[in-house]
Write an enzyme that holds these catalytic residues in place. Structure first.
Site, PDB file in Angstrom:
ATOM      1  N   ASP A   1      83.373  -5.438  16.834  1.00  0.00           N
ATOM      2  CA  ASP A   1      84.103  -4.765  15.812  1.00  0.00           C
ATOM      3  C   ASP A   1      85.434  -5.055  15.231  1.00  0.00           C
ATOM      4  O   ASP A   1      86.059  -5.619  16.148  1.00  0.00           O
ATOM      5  CB  ASP A   1      83.699  -3.420  15.606  1.00  0.00           C
ATOM      6  CG  ASP A   1      82.202  -2.920  15.903  1.00  0.00           C
ATOM      7  OD1 ASP A   1      81.398  -3.590  15.112  1.00  0.00           O
ATOM      8  OD2 ASP A   1      81.555  -1.683  16.514  1.00  0.00           O
TER       9      ASP A   1
ATOM     10  N   TYR B   1      81.612  -5.515  28.900  1.00  0.00           N
ATOM     11  CA  TYR B   1      82.649  -5.178  28.206  1.00  0.00           C
ATOM     12  C   TYR B   1      83.636  -4.451  29.446  1.00  0.00           C
ATOM     13  O   TYR B   1      83.235  -3.570  30.313  1.00  0.00           O
ATOM     14  CB  TYR B   1      82.501  -4.119  27.309  1.00  0.00           C
ATOM     15  CG  TYR B   1      81.837  -4.480  26.081  1.00  0.00           C
ATOM     16  CD1 TYR B   1      82.330  -5.131  24.994  1.00  0.00           C
ATOM     17  CD2 TYR B   1      80.367  -4.895  25.812  1.00  0.00           C
ATOM     18  CE1 TYR B   1      81.773  -5.721  23.732  1.00  0.00           C
ATOM     19  CE2 TYR B   1      79.561  -5.509  24.864  1.00  0.00           C
ATOM     20  CZ  TYR B   1      80.587  -5.987  23.990  1.00  0.00           C
ATOM     21  OH  TYR B   1      79.773  -6.522  22.731  1.00  0.00           O
TER      22      TYR B   1
END
Length: 264
Positions: free
Chosen positions: A51, A109
């Site tokens: 994003d 992540y």
């Protein structure tokens, strides 16, 4: 032939990975740079579409070309035409059945929180900041309730387009390194905003607003409105993507910066 690339980028000045009209994206910059090296239009496929504001040290892409180039020509040539906040880390020829997204077996992540009374100056756009006390041990304890195959509806963005909320969480570790708290999460895949939504709830545990068991209750409740707020984008990094050994892709340190691959 098909080429795979490892990509690193600072997402601060981009409206996400995916190419969009009239706004800057990482994909657009990379495709323009590769097109100059290939002397033909290049379109890349990525492992994970991050994003706006999210960074990457372990993004993987692939593209097809009929142009013969040495691998160093792809890496050096692309980097010469990329802005300073995007870099190609490696290049490798791969078989046609390789796909950066669909061949991936897991993604990893890291979310980095600068936990100090005062905000940082250096790396201000590369970490999130929380000024109050955080108990990383309770955050880690809470995270263990999310391991395994689960319905992550409570940690899924309302606008998520995934057909299923089920994901397999492989590990979730929370560790402290001086003033930095690192949340390290690995799963087979992620629903939209999953890492940032989990992080927002873990921060509520870390600052004593909720007990670790609250995370288990949230998971079972399957209601996004009950969970914590979505954590800010600037602390999040896509650091690694797993593929079957048969593809033999290069391995680089996942970072970011000085952080070792194993934080335990």
């Amino acid at each position: 032939m098909r080429i795979a690339l490892g990509i690193e980028y600072n997402g601060t000045d981009y409206f996400g990975w995916q190419r969009q009209r009239e706004v800057a994206s990482v994909q657009e910059k990379l495709e323009k740079a590769l097109s100059k090296v290939a002397n033909h239009p290049v379109e890349v496929q990525c492992a994970g579409r991050t994003d706006a504001g999210v960074h990457g040290t372990g993004q993987v892409v692939h593209f097809d070309t009929n142009v013969e180039r040495k691998m160093v020509a792809w890496t050096m040539g692309a980097n010469a035409n990329l802005p300073k906040d995007i870099a190609v880390r490696w290049a490798k020829a791969v078989p046609d059945e390789f796909h950066a997204r669909f061949s991936a077996t897991a993604r990893r992540y890291r979310y980095i929180i600068f936990n100090h009374a005062l905000r940082p100056g250096i790396l201000g756009s590369g970490v999130s900041h929380y000024h109050g006390e955080l108990d990383e041990k309770k955050m880690h304890e809470a995270g263990q309730y999310l391991l395994g195959e689960n319905d992550f509806t409570s940690f899924r963005a309302v606008q998520c387009q995934s057909l299923s909320p089920f994901r397999n969480m492989i590990h979730l570790n929370v560790t402290r390194h001086g003033h930095y708290v690192v949340i390290d999460i690995k799963a087979n895949a992620f629903v939209h905003h999953m890492v940032r939504n989990i992080t927002g709830s873990l921060i509520m545990v870390g600052r004593g607003e909720q007990d670790p068991e609250w995370i288990k209750w949230l998971l079972e409740a399957k209601d996004r409105k009950l969970a914590g707020p979505t954590a800010k984008a600037e602390g999040l990094y896509l650091v690694d993507v797993d593929y079957p050994e048969e593809f033999d892709l290069p391995r680089e340190s996942i970072g970011p910066l000085f952080l070792p691959d194993n934080l335990n």
